[in-house]
Design an enzyme around this catalytic site. Sequence first.
Site, PDB file in Angstrom:
ATOM      1  N   ASP A 188      -3.828   1.957   7.128  1.00  0.00           N
ATOM      2  CA  ASP A 188      -3.481   0.642   6.575  1.00  0.00           C
ATOM      3  C   ASP A 188      -2.414  -0.019   7.450  1.00  0.00           C
ATOM      4  OD1 ASP A 188      -1.514   2.531   5.795  1.00  0.00           O
ATOM      5  OD2 ASP A 188      -0.791   1.154   4.262  1.00  0.00           O
ATOM      6  N   HIS A 512     -10.761   6.947   8.925  1.00  0.00           N
ATOM      7  CA  HIS A 512     -10.351   5.892   7.988  1.00  0.00           C
ATOM      8  C   HIS A 512      -9.182   5.172   8.645  1.00  0.00           C
ATOM      9  CE1 HIS A 512      -9.784   4.048   3.982  1.00  0.00           C
ATOM     10  NE2 HIS A 512      -8.500   4.077   4.300  1.00  0.00           N
ATOM     11  N   ASP A 555     -16.551  13.358   8.542  1.00  0.00           N
ATOM     12  CA  ASP A 555     -16.240  12.338   9.553  1.00  0.00           C
ATOM     13  C   ASP A 555     -16.863  11.021   9.105  1.00  0.00           C
ATOM     14  OD1 ASP A 555     -15.511  10.910  11.769  1.00  0.00           O
ATOM     15  OD2 ASP A 555     -17.118  11.721  13.036  1.00  0.00           O
ATOM     16  N   GLU A 564      -8.359  10.243   7.372  1.00  0.00           N
ATOM     17  CA  GLU A 564      -7.473   9.137   7.718  1.00  0.00           C
ATOM     18  C   GLU A 564      -6.592   9.599   8.887  1.00  0.00           C
ATOM     19  OE1 GLU A 564      -5.466   7.211   4.424  1.00  0.00           O
ATOM     20  OE2 GLU A 564      -4.460   5.771   5.736  1.00  0.00           O
TER      21      GLU A 564
END
Length: 587
Positions: A188, A512, A555, A564
Site C-alpha cells: 500500500d 501483493h 504467488d 505481500e
Amino acid sequence: MTQTVFRSFGGLLLMVLCGLLNPVSAQQLSAAIRLNQIGFYPNAPKTAVILAEKSMSFEIKDAGTGKVVFKGKPAGPRTNQHSGKMSFIADFTGFKKSGKYVIEVPGLGRSAEFEIGEKIHREVAQAALKGFYYQRASIDLPEKFAGKWARPAGHPDDKILIHASAVSESRPENSVISSPRGWYDAGDYNKYVVNSGITMGTLLSLYEDFPSYFENFNTNIPESNNGVPDLLDEAIWNLRWMLTMQDPADGGVYHKLTNPRFDGMVMPDAAKNPRYVVQKNTIATLDFVAVTAQSGRILKAFENKFPGLSDSCITAAVKGWEWAKKNPSVTYNQEEMNKKFDPDVVTGAYGDRSSSDEWIWAAAEMYALTSKTDYLKDVSFETEKPLPLPTWSQVKTLGYYTIARFSEDLKIEKQFSQPIRQNIVKFSDDLLTDLEKQPYHTVMGKTAKDYSWGSSSVAANQGIALIYAFKLTNDRKYLLAALGNLDYLLGRNATGYCFLTGFGSKRVMHPHHRPSIADGIADPVPGLLSGGPNPAQQDKCTTYTSKIADESFTDDDCSYASNEIAINWNAPMVYLSAAIEALMEKK
Ligand SMILES: [Ca+2]
Ligand SMILES: [Ca+2]
C-alpha cells in the site's frame, strides 16, 4: 511453470533434438530438487534437498558441456515435521570450482542452472536495497535508475491534514503540514512510523556493523557517487520524512501518514486521496527516538555532506524522549480512535499494546549516543528473559544488538552487557539444536510458529541473530546457519520459490504490491521480499494449494497474507545478504 514447458508433443520433439545437442537439457526440470537458485560460494557449504521416498545418487554437471563434475549419495531420509514428506540432503560442499552447473538425479530430473562463485549474493543484496528506492514516495523514478519500472512521482505529501485525533494548540484540525519523502510501507501507499522504526533500525545497524563493506556498494540511485554510502542515502530518504512526523511544538510523534482508506490498485501518481497524520503516541515516539538517536550517531561522520542533519536528529531524539517521559502510556487504538473522531481510518493499524520493548530500544540508543546512564534509569532491560526476534511490535532486541555492538566502546559495566551477549548466543544455540534433523537443513521452520505473517522476515531475522552470535564468538557454525537461512529464502524451502522478486528460476511474479499490479509490466518490481508461507491465510485467496505451515503460499496478488512485500521484511533481507557477503569476503 518451467516444468510444464515440454509437455506437448512438439515440445517432446524439441526436447529430443536439444538432447542430441546438449545432454544437460535432455533431463526434465524437477520440482523435487530444491536449492538456493542463485548459487554458492566456492568455500562454503553447498546443499540441495531432494524430495523423494528413497535415496538416489546425484550428479553435478557442467551446465555448458554436460560433463559430470561431482557424484554423490544424498544423506537421509529426514521426515518433515509439518507435512510428513521425506527428503534427502545432497551435499556437494567438496566441489569448489567456480562455474555454472545443474544438479541431476537420474530418474528424477535436474535442477535449473545455478552458479558457484565468489560474491555470489552481491547482486541479491544490492537488489534488496534497491527495492527501497522503488518504494520512494514524492520523487520521479526515471529510467536511468528504475529501468523499465520508471514511473512518475507519487504522493508529494506537501499538504497533509491534521486529523481530529492529532490536534494541538498550534495545529488545529485540518490544518496543513508538509511531510514528503519516505518509503511506501508495503503493498500500500501509506507511511507508518512504527514500521519505519524497525526498518530503519535494521538498515542503520547493518551500516554500523559493516561500515567498510558499504564504501563500495552502489545501487544506481540518484545519490550514487556522492561520497556517501548508498545504504545511508537510502535510509536518509526515509529519515527526512520521519523528522517531519514530530510535532515541533512538543516533541510527540504522529502514528502514521495515511489515507482514511486503502487506495485502489493504481499507480502512485494516480492515488490522490487526501492524507492525514493521526494521533501522537508513546510507541511511535519511542521508535522515532531510537531511529533519530542512531541516525544522529552515524551522521556525525558525514557532517560535511549533510551539514546540521546529525544535530537535528539528536535534538529530535531528545525532544521525543522528553515527550515520552511525560506521556508514557498513550497507546494507538484505531478502533477507539474511530469511535471518537472522523474520518474513520481503516489502513494498517500497527497497534501495539506494550511499550516496554520500545523503552528498551530507545534507552539503548540514547545511551549509546550520549553515554549518559540517566537514560537507563527506570527502564527494565529484562535480560533474564529469552531473546525475542525483532518484529514491528517487539523491538527490544534491536536495543540489545546496539548494546552488544558498543559494549567495549561504551565501557558498559560487565554485569549489564554480559547477559545481553549471552542471550544472543543462547538464542542462536537454541536455533541450531536439531539442525541435522531438519528436512531442508535450515534453522528456519523447526516449529510451525516460524510461519507467521511475513515468515520470510523470520528467516532473515534469525539469520541476523546468528550473525551477531558469530561476531560475538567467532564460531563459524553460526555464520553457516545464517547462510542456510539465505539458502532457504532463495529457494531451498518447501514451496520451491525464490522469495526475492527478480531472482531465481522459480520466481515470485505476482506480489501483493500496487505498482507491480498496476504498471502493465509482466515482471514485478525487483528486489522485494515476498512475505512467505503463512498457514493462517487471512486473505482467503482461493489459489493456495496447501494449508501445511511451510507450504501455505500462493504467488497471487490477492494474497496479502503470504505474498505481500513490506519494508520491515526487506530490511532484514538486505542485512542478511549483505552481511554474509561482507563476512565471506573477509575470510
Ligand atoms: Ca551514495
Ligand atoms: Ca512493543
